[in-house]
Design an enzyme around this catalytic site. Sequence first.
Site, PDB file in Angstrom:
ATOM      1  N   THR A 105       2.672 -12.785   2.361  1.00 16.12           N
ATOM      2  CA  THR A 105       1.972 -13.300   1.190  1.00 16.12           C
ATOM      3  C   THR A 105       2.653 -14.592   0.758  1.00 16.12           C
ATOM      4  O   THR A 105       3.573 -15.070   1.428  1.00 16.12           O
ATOM      5  CB  THR A 105       1.950 -12.246   0.073  1.00 16.12           C
ATOM      6  N   THR A 164      -6.571 -11.691   2.624  1.00 14.79           N
ATOM      7  CA  THR A 164      -7.662 -10.994   1.927  1.00 14.79           C
ATOM      8  C   THR A 164      -8.791 -11.945   1.536  1.00 14.79           C
ATOM      9  O   THR A 164      -9.802 -11.499   0.979  1.00 14.79           O
ATOM     10  CB  THR A 164      -7.135 -10.319   0.647  1.00 14.79           C
ATOM     11  N   ASN A 184      -5.286  -9.809  -4.864  1.00 16.09           N
ATOM     12  CA  ASN A 184      -5.168  -9.300  -3.501  1.00 16.09           C
ATOM     13  C   ASN A 184      -4.404  -7.981  -3.480  1.00 16.09           C
ATOM     14  O   ASN A 184      -4.366  -7.295  -2.457  1.00 16.09           O
ATOM     15  CB  ASN A 184      -4.477 -10.318  -2.592  1.00 16.09           C
ATOM     16  N   GLY A 196      -3.921  -4.060  -4.694  1.00 16.85           N
ATOM     17  CA  GLY A 196      -4.790  -2.970  -5.118  1.00 16.85           C
ATOM     18  C   GLY A 196      -3.972  -1.736  -5.445  1.00 16.85           C
ATOM     19  O   GLY A 196      -3.263  -1.223  -4.583  1.00 16.85           O
ATOM     20  N   HIS A 197      -4.001  -1.300  -6.694  1.00 20.29           N
ATOM     21  CA  HIS A 197      -3.250  -0.118  -7.116  1.00 20.29           C
ATOM     22  C   HIS A 197      -4.224   0.970  -7.563  1.00 20.29           C
ATOM     23  O   HIS A 197      -5.076   0.736  -8.421  1.00 20.29           O
ATOM     24  CB  HIS A 197      -2.280  -0.476  -8.252  1.00 20.29           C
ATOM     25  N   GLN A 207       2.278  -6.218  -3.342  1.00 14.52           N
ATOM     26  CA  GLN A 207       2.656  -6.401  -1.952  1.00 14.52           C
ATOM     27  C   GLN A 207       4.000  -5.696  -1.670  1.00 14.52           C
ATOM     28  O   GLN A 207       4.249  -4.645  -2.237  1.00 14.52           O
ATOM     29  CB  GLN A 207       2.678  -7.886  -1.562  1.00 14.52           C
ATOM     30  N   ASP A 230       0.813  -1.218   0.000  1.00 17.68           N
ATOM     31  CA  ASP A 230       0.000   0.000   0.000  1.00 17.68           C
ATOM     32  C   ASP A 230       0.846   1.268   0.000  1.00 17.68           C
ATOM     33  O   ASP A 230       0.395   2.322   0.462  1.00 17.68           O
ATOM     34  CB  ASP A 230      -0.954   0.030   1.215  1.00 17.68           C
ATOM     35  N   LYS A 275       2.621   2.126  -5.109  1.00 19.14           N
ATOM     36  CA  LYS A 275       3.394   1.624  -6.244  1.00 19.14           C
ATOM     37  C   LYS A 275       2.691   1.870  -7.571  1.00 19.14           C
ATOM     38  O   LYS A 275       3.339   2.203  -8.572  1.00 19.14           O
ATOM     39  CB  LYS A 275       3.659   0.130  -6.076  1.00 19.14           C
TER      40      LYS A 275
END
Length: 427
Positions: free
Chosen positions: A237, A128, A38, A40-41, A222, A13, A16
């Site tokens: 992860t 997630t 899993n 999110g961008h 990640q 988070d 990126k």
Amino acid sequence: MSNVVVVGAQWGDEGKGRIVDWLAEKADIVVRYNGGHNAGHTLVVDGRTYKLALLPSGVVRGKLGLIGNGVALDPEALLAEIDRMAAMGIRVTPEVLQIAETATLVLPVHRAIDAAQERMRAKPLGTTLRGIGPAYEDKVGRRGLRVCDLAEPELLAQKLDVLLEHHNAWLRGSGQEPFPRDPMLNDLLAMAPRILPFVGRVWEQLDHAHSSGKRVVFEGSQAVMLDVDWGSYPYVTSSSTIAAGAASGAGIAPSHLGRVLGVSKVYATRVGEGPFTSELDGALGDELRERGGEYGVNTGRPRRCGWLDTVQLRQSCKVAGINQLALTKLDVLDGFESVQLCVGYMLDGARIDYMPSTNAEQQRLQPVLRRFDGWVGSTRGVRSYGDLPPQAAALIDAIQNEVGVPVAMVTTGPERDDAIVLQPPFA
């Protein structure tokens, strides 16, 4: 260097996607090499917000996007994302997206297993629940389904039988209903005609890109502290998140990767369980969360917030091969009376300058904090280092001195051009 690998340097988070979007303007290709939906961008372009999970961030700019073999691909999630982009005016066609033939498929049974395992743990990991971990388990267990299997219906059915034989034995043994085969097989066969036109030899395209001098951005998901080997295990992860993972997860020689740009906020956040030495409890942590909008892109989960941990960041840079830093969300710290950095740890009465490997030791760490004056003026939208408040510039200098890696860019707002560029990542 014609290539750049973008790596999350904290717990994910970090922003990126926004950095990749900025780099994509100067690149020819953007490659996803690990993780699944899993990730999110979030991209903000001309006031419009695009939330991506599987699609490489370059698709918003119309650049060729590649999904590598290291990605765990949920075909249902991918098609839904393609449809969402179409509704926003972004057409994702096989001309702008290619998927590696050997990427692992995430199936509904994986989501069911993920949820069941999380329920049964005495202390949940905070996954997630997207089925990513179980899909990677099947990959390593040599029973996974791959994208190329969608082209062979009979083989697909046979492999699905083997996979379900394994998982249904576990489900029955844990007192749960077995997972039905036919609905899942029928859904896969129905989706195959939409997925297969996107399938290609990603490794070959990357080899051609290298030989022809094209610029490639490798987009990691990640972060280092969630890496299955180098993260705060077991709260990690299931894939390789470091720069080396870009080579194996995309099919390119490590010597061709180029620069490694690590992305870090000027503070720290973490989602889910696990140690977080510099975490802020109470009103100050809540204020950071609200100012920074620290809620999961895909899950909506609130992120835990704290001061930037330069010990963790330095260690991440070393194991991940990071040789430039991009610092994000400087404007979130506007108006704080003071700002702090974690510059060391106390472990059982002794000061240390590394993150221990065991979870028990990590839980016992106490932060050694260094205080910095805050600033009154706004940094939002500032695009020149000389225009920063002196206190903000002093904080950036302290971060790169503590970490030992130069800061290449600093973001100062949500728009793609709200950034101060000190060292262009492409050279």
